[in-house]
Design a protein around this motif. Structure first.
Motif, PDB file in Angstrom:
ATOM      1  N   TYR A 177       0.813  -1.216   0.000  1.00 44.36           N
ATOM      2  CA  TYR A 177       0.000   0.000   0.000  1.00 44.36           C
ATOM      3  C   TYR A 177       0.847   1.266   0.000  1.00 44.36           C
ATOM      4  N   SER A 178       2.120   1.115   0.229  1.00 43.13           N
ATOM      5  CA  SER A 178       2.972   2.283   0.374  1.00 43.13           C
ATOM      6  C   SER A 178       3.362   2.853  -0.982  1.00 43.13           C
ATOM      7  N   VAL A 179       3.394   4.157  -1.051  1.00 48.29           N
ATOM      8  CA  VAL A 179       3.768   4.855  -2.277  1.00 48.29           C
ATOM      9  C   VAL A 179       5.145   5.483  -2.043  1.00 48.29           C
ATOM     10  N   ASN A 180       6.089   5.109  -2.897  1.00 47.37           N
ATOM     11  CA  ASN A 180       7.440   5.676  -2.838  1.00 47.37           C
ATOM     12  C   ASN A 180       8.126   5.453  -1.493  1.00 47.37           C
ATOM     13  N   LYS A 181       7.905   4.270  -0.917  1.00 47.74           N
ATOM     14  CA  LYS A 181       8.526   3.969   0.378  1.00 47.74           C
ATOM     15  C   LYS A 181       8.531   2.467   0.592  1.00 47.74           C
ATOM     16  N   GLN A 182       9.668   1.955   1.069  1.00 45.12           N
ATOM     17  CA  GLN A 182       9.772   0.591   1.576  1.00 45.12           C
ATOM     18  C   GLN A 182      10.721   0.648   2.755  1.00 45.12           C
ATOM     19  N   GLY A 183      10.241   0.192   3.900  1.00 46.42           N
ATOM     20  CA  GLY A 183      11.060   0.258   5.099  1.00 46.42           C
ATOM     21  C   GLY A 183      11.395   1.704   5.420  1.00 46.42           C
ATOM     22  N   ILE A 184      12.671   1.956   5.698  1.00 45.89           N
ATOM     23  CA  ILE A 184      13.108   3.317   6.030  1.00 45.89           C
ATOM     24  C   ILE A 184      13.471   4.132   4.798  1.00 45.89           C
ATOM     25  N   ASP A 185      13.461   3.485   3.632  1.00 48.50           N
ATOM     26  CA  ASP A 185      13.830   4.159   2.389  1.00 48.50           C
ATOM     27  C   ASP A 185      12.621   4.875   1.802  1.00 48.50           C
ATOM     28  N   VAL A 186      12.788   6.175   1.527  1.00 46.29           N
ATOM     29  CA  VAL A 186      11.696   6.995   1.020  1.00 46.29           C
ATOM     30  C   VAL A 186      12.161   7.729  -0.230  1.00 46.29           C
ATOM     31  N   GLY A 187      11.302   7.806  -1.211  1.00 45.11           N
ATOM     32  CA  GLY A 187      11.603   8.527  -2.443  1.00 45.11           C
ATOM     33  C   GLY A 187      11.078   7.752  -3.632  1.00 45.11           C
ATOM     34  N   GLU A 188      10.992   8.406  -4.760  1.00 49.36           N
ATOM     35  CA  GLU A 188      10.407   7.788  -5.947  1.00 49.36           C
ATOM     36  C   GLU A 188      11.134   6.517  -6.377  1.00 49.36           C
ATOM     37  N   LYS A 189      12.454   6.465  -6.161  1.00 46.36           N
ATOM     38  CA  LYS A 189      13.179   5.263  -6.570  1.00 46.36           C
ATOM     39  C   LYS A 189      12.843   4.065  -5.693  1.00 46.36           C
ATOM     40  N   TYR A 190      12.122   4.283  -4.581  1.00 43.19           N
ATOM     41  CA  TYR A 190      11.717   3.195  -3.691  1.00 43.19           C
ATOM     42  C   TYR A 190      10.263   2.800  -3.900  1.00 43.19           C
ATOM     43  N   ARG A 191       9.680   3.216  -5.021  1.00 45.58           N
ATOM     44  CA  ARG A 191       8.322   2.761  -5.337  1.00 45.58           C
ATOM     45  C   ARG A 191       8.371   1.254  -5.573  1.00 45.58           C
ATOM     46  N   THR A 192       7.244   0.615  -5.411  1.00 41.78           N
ATOM     47  CA  THR A 192       7.212  -0.833  -5.555  1.00 41.78           C
ATOM     48  C   THR A 192       6.592  -1.188  -6.890  1.00 41.78           C
ATOM     49  N   GLY A 193       7.269  -2.067  -7.614  1.00 40.69           N
ATOM     50  CA  GLY A 193       6.757  -2.450  -8.912  1.00 40.69           C
ATOM     51  C   GLY A 193       7.229  -3.816  -9.339  1.00 40.69           C
ATOM     52  N   VAL A 194       6.585  -4.299 -10.372  1.00 39.03           N
ATOM     53  CA  VAL A 194       6.970  -5.535 -11.046  1.00 39.03           C
ATOM     54  C   VAL A 194       7.201  -5.141 -12.498  1.00 39.03           C
ATOM     55  N   TYR A 195       8.386  -5.461 -12.992  1.00 34.97           N
ATOM     56  CA  TYR A 195       8.776  -5.061 -14.341  1.00 34.97           C
ATOM     57  C   TYR A 195       9.274  -6.300 -15.083  1.00 34.97           C
ATOM     58  N   SER A 196       8.892  -6.439 -16.333  1.00 37.40           N
ATOM     59  CA  SER A 196       9.329  -7.592 -17.109  1.00 37.40           C
ATOM     60  C   SER A 196       9.324  -7.248 -18.592  1.00 37.40           C
ATOM     61  N   THR A 197      10.153  -7.967 -19.322  1.00 39.07           N
ATOM     62  CA  THR A 197      10.126  -7.866 -20.779  1.00 39.07           C
ATOM     63  C   THR A 197       9.158  -8.887 -21.364  1.00 39.07           C
ATOM     64  N   ASN A 198       8.596  -9.734 -20.503  1.00 34.04           N
ATOM     65  CA  ASN A 198       7.667 -10.778 -20.928  1.00 34.04           C
ATOM     66  C   ASN A 198       6.237 -10.338 -20.594  1.00 34.04           C
ATOM     67  N   ALA A 199       5.438 -10.078 -21.623  1.00 36.26           N
ATOM     68  CA  ALA A 199       4.068  -9.597 -21.427  1.00 36.26           C
ATOM     69  C   ALA A 199       3.215 -10.582 -20.625  1.00 36.26           C
ATOM     70  N   GLU A 200       3.472 -11.872 -20.773  1.00 33.75           N
ATOM     71  CA  GLU A 200       2.711 -12.871 -20.010  1.00 33.75           C
ATOM     72  C   GLU A 200       2.989 -12.744 -18.512  1.00 33.75           C
ATOM     73  N   HIS A 201       4.223 -12.445 -18.164  1.00 33.79           N
ATOM     74  CA  HIS A 201       4.558 -12.242 -16.748  1.00 33.79           C
ATOM     75  C   HIS A 201       3.779 -11.052 -16.183  1.00 33.79           C
ATOM     76  N   LEU A 202       3.718  -9.990 -16.963  1.00 30.64           N
ATOM     77  CA  LEU A 202       3.000  -8.794 -16.511  1.00 30.64           C
ATOM     78  C   LEU A 202       1.506  -9.075 -16.352  1.00 30.64           C
ATOM     79  N   THR A 203       0.941  -9.815 -17.273  1.00 31.59           N
ATOM     80  CA  THR A 203      -0.478 -10.172 -17.186  1.00 31.59           C
ATOM     81  C   THR A 203      -0.738 -11.010 -15.936  1.00 31.59           C
ATOM     82  N   GLU A 204       0.139 -11.973 -15.674  1.00 35.59           N
ATOM     83  CA  GLU A 204      -0.027 -12.820 -14.482  1.00 35.59           C
ATOM     84  C   GLU A 204       0.108 -12.001 -13.200  1.00 35.59           C
ATOM     85  N   ALA A 205       1.032 -11.056 -13.189  1.00 39.17           N
ATOM     86  CA  ALA A 205       1.198 -10.192 -12.018  1.00 39.17           C
ATOM     87  C   ALA A 205      -0.047  -9.331 -11.802  1.00 39.17           C
TER      88      ALA A 205
END
Length: 131
Positions: free
Chosen positions: A47-75
């Motif tokens: 649920y957190s936006v731009n934060k994981q643990g004590i790390d805060v900032g846009e680079k700490y957003r949570t995501g799933v990234y893939s070059t495989n479209a099927e992986h993205l669909t499953e996620a």
């Protein structure tokens, strides 16, 4: 396996749109994106936006990234099937550029276990799936 990504001192420069991430290679005959998503959701605050643990900032957003479209669909299906799907802030996007972090960050806790206090993942959970 051979990694065709590059490593760069640029990871130490000002934020340029990247997200810190972990590259995972897996055998789909042994596990699935759905299983991996289950593991991911054990260690993140979805649920957190731009934060994981004590790390805060846009680079700490949570995501799933893939070059495989099927992986993205499953996620996306994994997230959509959850009762709390409307609250989840995990982005699911195509991977457009991957740059490995500097060597000091590779397997950092294996080399420096005393730094675990800097990690938001509880020690027992971090080692839950080790043989």
């Amino acid at each position: 396996t051979e990694n065709d990504t590059t490593q760069s001192d640029d990871t130490q420069n000002a934020y340029d749109g990247y997200a810190e991430c972990v590259q995972i290679e897996f055998d789909p005959s042994l596990t699935s994106v759905t299983t991996l998503m289950g593991h991911l959701f054990e260690i993140i605050d979805p649920y957190s936006v731009n934060k994981q643990g004590i790390d805060v900032g846009e680079k700490y957003r949570t995501g799933v990234y893939s070059t495989n479209a099927e992986h993205l669909t499953e996620a996306k299906c994994y997230i959509a099937a959850r009762d709390d799907a409307d609250r989840i802030a995990v982005e699911v996007l195509p991977l457009t550029n991957y740059v490995a972090s500097d060597n000091i960050h590779q397997h950092h806790l294996s080399h420096f276990p005393e730094d675990h206090h800097l990690c938001h993942i509880p020690w027992d959970l971090l080692h839950k799936y080790r043989p």
